[in-house]
Design a protein around this motif. Structure first.
Motif, short mmCIF file in Angstrom:
data_model
loop_
_atom_site.label_atom_id
_atom_site.label_comp_id
_atom_site.label_asym_id
_atom_site.label_seq_id
_atom_site.Cartn_x
_atom_site.Cartn_y
_atom_site.Cartn_z
N GLU A 84 0.83 -1.29 0.03
CA GLU A 84 -0.09 -0.16 -0.09
C GLU A 84 1.10 1.25 0.35
O GLU A 84 2.20 1.18 0.37
CB GLU A 84 -0.86 0.00 1.31
CG GLU A 84 -1.88 -1.24 1.17
CD GLU A 84 -3.02 -0.98 0.20
OE1 GLU A 84 -3.37 0.18 -0.29
OE2 GLU A 84 -3.76 -1.85 -0.24
N PRO A 85 0.23 2.41 -0.25
CA PRO A 85 1.11 3.57 -0.43
C PRO A 85 1.77 4.11 0.86
O PRO A 85 2.90 4.62 0.83
CB PRO A 85 0.18 4.75 -1.12
CG PRO A 85 -0.94 3.88 -1.56
CD PRO A 85 -1.14 2.81 -0.76
N THR A 86 0.96 3.80 2.16
CA THR A 86 1.62 4.29 3.51
C THR A 86 2.00 3.17 4.06
O THR A 86 1.72 2.04 3.94
CB THR A 86 0.58 4.87 4.25
OG1 THR A 86 -0.64 4.04 4.41
CG2 THR A 86 -0.03 6.13 3.39
N VAL A 87 3.14 3.25 5.24
CA VAL A 87 3.69 2.22 6.34
C VAL A 87 2.38 1.71 6.85
O VAL A 87 2.38 0.30 6.93
CB VAL A 87 4.64 2.87 7.01
CG1 VAL A 87 5.15 1.89 7.82
CG2 VAL A 87 5.97 3.36 6.13
N GLY A 88 1.70 2.35 7.37
CA GLY A 88 0.70 1.62 8.27
C GLY A 88 -0.34 1.03 7.58
O GLY A 88 -0.77 -0.10 8.21
N ALA A 89 -0.74 1.32 6.44
CA ALA A 89 -1.74 0.36 5.56
C ALA A 89 -0.98 -0.70 5.35
O ALA A 89 -1.44 -2.01 5.22
CB ALA A 89 -2.10 1.14 4.47
N THR A 90 0.32 -0.87 4.83
CA THR A 90 1.08 -2.06 4.41
C THR A 90 1.27 -2.69 5.74
O THR A 90 1.13 -3.98 5.52
CB THR A 90 2.46 -1.44 3.86
OG1 THR A 90 2.25 -0.60 2.96
CG2 THR A 90 3.27 -2.74 3.58
N LEU A 91 1.56 -2.44 6.88
CA LEU A 91 1.67 -3.34 8.12
C LEU A 91 0.36 -3.68 8.52
O LEU A 91 0.56 -4.96 8.82
CB LEU A 91 2.33 -2.21 9.46
CG LEU A 91 3.70 -1.79 9.10
CD1 LEU A 91 4.00 -0.81 10.28
CD2 LEU A 91 4.80 -3.02 9.17
N TYR A 92 -0.66 -3.13 8.37
CA TYR A 92 -1.95 -3.48 8.74
C TYR A 92 -2.25 -4.85 7.72
O TYR A 92 -2.58 -5.77 8.24
CB TYR A 92 -2.77 -2.54 8.32
CG TYR A 92 -4.35 -3.11 8.39
CD1 TYR A 92 -5.36 -3.55 9.26
CD2 TYR A 92 -5.02 -3.00 7.09
CE1 TYR A 92 -6.49 -3.82 9.51
CE2 TYR A 92 -6.17 -3.44 6.99
CZ TYR A 92 -7.04 -3.88 8.15
OH TYR A 92 -8.07 -4.42 7.98
N LYS A 93 -2.18 -4.83 6.73
CA LYS A 93 -2.46 -6.01 5.67
C LYS A 93 -1.18 -7.10 5.99
O LYS A 93 -1.80 -8.13 6.03
CB LYS A 93 -2.22 -5.41 4.29
CG LYS A 93 -3.61 -4.82 3.85
CD LYS A 93 -3.95 -4.61 2.20
CE LYS A 93 -5.01 -4.28 1.87
NZ LYS A 93 -5.16 -4.39 0.32
N CYS A 94 -0.14 -6.84 5.91
CA CYS A 94 0.95 -7.78 6.18
C CYS A 94 0.72 -8.54 7.56
O CYS A 94 0.68 -9.63 7.54
CB CYS A 94 2.30 -7.12 6.31
SG CYS A 94 3.05 -6.48 4.80
N PHE A 95 0.36 -7.72 8.65
CA PHE A 95 0.08 -8.52 9.87
C PHE A 95 -1.33 -9.45 9.86
O PHE A 95 -1.23 -10.41 10.25
CB PHE A 95 0.09 -7.38 10.95
CG PHE A 95 -0.53 -7.89 12.50
CD1 PHE A 95 0.77 -8.70 13.06
CD2 PHE A 95 -1.70 -8.23 12.71
CE1 PHE A 95 0.27 -9.23 14.55
CE2 PHE A 95 -1.91 -8.66 14.04
CZ PHE A 95 -1.01 -9.04 14.81
N ASN A 96 -2.35 -8.68 9.14
CA ASN A 96 -3.58 -9.51 9.20
C ASN A 96 -3.25 -10.96 8.27
O ASN A 96 -3.87 -11.81 8.32
CB ASN A 96 -4.61 -8.57 8.73
CG ASN A 96 -5.32 -7.74 9.88
OD1 ASN A 96 -6.21 -8.15 10.29
ND2 ASN A 96 -4.42 -6.88 9.82
N ARG A 97 -2.55 -10.68 7.11
CA ARG A 97 -2.55 -11.56 5.98
C ARG A 97 -1.72 -12.92 6.78
O ARG A 97 -1.96 -14.09 6.76
CB ARG A 97 -1.76 -11.31 4.84
CG ARG A 97 -1.73 -12.22 3.69
CD ARG A 97 -1.31 -11.91 2.50
NE ARG A 97 -1.10 -12.85 1.44
CZ ARG A 97 -2.12 -12.99 0.76
NH1 ARG A 97 -3.30 -12.50 0.74
NH2 ARG A 97 -2.32 -13.96 -0.23
N VAL A 98 -0.51 -12.41 7.69
CA VAL A 98 0.12 -13.58 7.99
C VAL A 98 -0.62 -14.18 9.28
O VAL A 98 -0.58 -15.36 9.52
CB VAL A 98 1.56 -13.17 8.69
CG1 VAL A 98 2.23 -13.87 9.45
CG2 VAL A 98 2.55 -12.57 7.75
N LEU A 99 -1.30 -13.37 10.18
CA LEU A 99 -2.10 -14.03 11.25
C LEU A 99 -3.12 -14.88 10.68
O LEU A 99 -3.40 -15.82 11.33
CB LEU A 99 -2.51 -13.08 12.13
CG LEU A 99 -3.37 -13.28 13.25
CD1 LEU A 99 -2.55 -14.08 14.47
CD2 LEU A 99 -3.97 -12.00 14.09
#
Length: 494
Positions: free
Chosen positions: A111-126
């Protein structure tokens, strides 16, 4: 000697002669091939023009916001690096031939922002980890139940867990943080549980899938945080400051335009004024963006002046206070554009008590921008705004003498008495617009006080620095101080 026959290339012209001897105009005779060529040429020219316009628009988008171009470059960089797991044989064999899952992860979560990317990465891994763990457990239980019962066990587990995960997405607290993770859980569990009925090495499949997703997510996090990071929290902070400035410009423009409707400016000046007046609409339409940025900001680590537990929710309260004021400004703008305008006499009478609270909002915007606590200037403007409210209310109480300058005989109506009076009078209908406007201005001042409290609460929760303005005031002379108060005051004398 046979006459020479000249052949001319190009267009063949014909002259048609009527029976009465009159001739028609010269008309070029074009063949079917030439018509087809002209049609194709027109299509090519139109397509080339559209391509040119598209390239121009794309160039304008890139020049107006270079961060969009940088985001595209970062996505390409992440995909190029993760593709090595597919192109290089040792890496490809290491993930069991499932390297394509890493590529898909980069495409989906970046995603364009760090927060949006961290949100998706964490949710996808979890979501993938929980779904894979439960799918393996369900497969073991189903395999121990026998071949006849196994399909029913798998189907029932898919039904129950998918239904529960879907219901969790409807809970507001879960939806704001784990909506994407619940979606990935449903997808992964259904895929692994159902495919496990035909695949023998289910544990190995689950292991490779989780590994490739962790690889893709980790690569996205490294690229998004190391290459020109764009922070959601910083974007939210800047958005709040910009909206405050737009709100102040709209309020200032509305009051100025209402009491000074000269209409002698140029077209460019009038257009600039109209743009400032419409700034409150950006405040009204920014609720979704603020909520999204605040949600993503909670996932970001400490950066710059923002800590990990920065009070992002307080920004939403400030945004709600600004929208509350923006609704009043929208009503104020409708008074300006109304066909029923108050008489100049009433405007002159109330002009001295008219509020101009825009400088209060500008001072708050500067406070949030610099991340400093409320200064003495803000307190001064707030107090002057309160006193201006009282002054305006007193002016409203003196309006009745404009309607009734002298005693009205019992056999005369109010309009008749006003028309016969020697002092300037106005009708009751001429008072309604300006009284409405004054009421809205008083309401705006009350909502701006709520905005001041929200900003003060943010400064307290975020532990803003102290706004040291003592040295600045000590260097001022008495005249400079009085002039500065006159410039930064929250009340406008017209």
């Amino acid at each position: 000697m046979a006459p020479r026959k000249e052949v001319f290339e190009g267009v063949e012209w014909r002259i048609r002669v009527a029976a009465d001897g009159s001739s028609e105009a010269l008309v070029p005779a074009t063949g079917l091939a030439r018509k087809a060529w002209l049609g194709i040429k027109g299509l090519i020219s139109g397509f080339a023009l559209k391509v040119r316009m598209f390239v121009k628009k794309a160039w304008d988008v890139g020049t107006n916001d270079p961060r969009k171009v940088i985001h595209c470059i970062k996505v390409g960089l992440a995909l190029a690096i993760v593709s090595l797991f597919y192109f290089m044989r040792p890496l490809y064999d290491g993930v069991g031939g499932n390297a394509m899952w890493a590529v898909m992860t980069v495409v989906v979560v970046f995603e364009p922002t760090v927060g949006a990317t961290l949100y998706k990465c964490f949710n996808r891994v979890l979501g993938t980890f929980l779904a894979g763990f439960l799918a393996v457990g369900v497969h073991w239980v189903a395999s121990q139940s026998g071949e006849r019962v196994e399909p029913f066990v798998v189907g029932a587990s898919v039904f129950l867990l998918a239904s529960a995960a879907t219901f969790s997405r409807l809970i507001p607290s879960v939806k704001s943080r784990f909506d994407y993770g619940a979606l990935i859980f449903i997808l992964t569990f259904s895929f692994v549980a159902v495919s496990g009925y035909r695949v023998d090495k289910l544990f190995e499949l689950t292991h490779h899938r989780i590994s490739t997703i962790i690889i893709g997510s980790s690569l996205c996090i490294l690229v998004i945080m190391l290459v020109y990071p764009i922070w959601s929290g910083q974007e939210l902070h800047s958005l709040i400051v910009r909206n405050m400035d737009k709100l102040a410009n709209s309020l200032d423009g509305c009051v100025t335009q209402y009491f000074n409707r000269s209409g002698g400016g140029t077209n460019s000046e009038e257009e600039a004024t109209d743009n400032k007046l419409q700034g409150y609409k950006c405040v009204l339409s920014s609720k979704a963006s603020e909520e999204s940025m605040a949600n993503f900001g909670r996932w970001e680590p400490s950066h710059g002046q923002f800590n990990f537990r920065h009070p992002w929710k307080q920004y939403l309260k400030i945004g709600a206070s600004m929208r509350s004021s923006a609704y009043c400004i929208e009503a104020l703008n409708s008074c300006i554009n109304s066909e029923n305008q108050a008489a100049k006499l009433i405007k002159q009478h109330l002009g001295s008590g008219c509020l101009k609270s825009s400088n209060v909002i500008r001072e708050l915007a500067e406070t949030v921008k610099m991340m400093k606590k409320k200064s003495s200037t803000t307190d001064l403007l707030a107090e002057e705004m309160k006193s201006a409210v009282q002054e305006l209310q007193n002016d409203l109480k003196t309006i009745p003498h404009l309607l009734n300058p002298s005693a009205i005989p019992g056999n005369k109506t109010l309009e008749t008495a006003c028309s016969e009076a020697t002092t300037p009078t106005v009708t009751l209908m001429e008072l309604v617009p300006v009284v409405t406007l004054a009421s809205i201005l008083i309401e705006i001042s009350g909502r701006i006080e709520a905005l001041v409290d929200a900003v003060e609460e943010l400064a307290k929760l975020a532990e803003f620095g102290i706004n040291d303005d003592k040295s600045k005031h000590s260097k001022m002379t008495d005249k400079t101080v009085s002039d500065a108060k006159h410039i930064t005051q929250g009340i406008c004398l017209y």
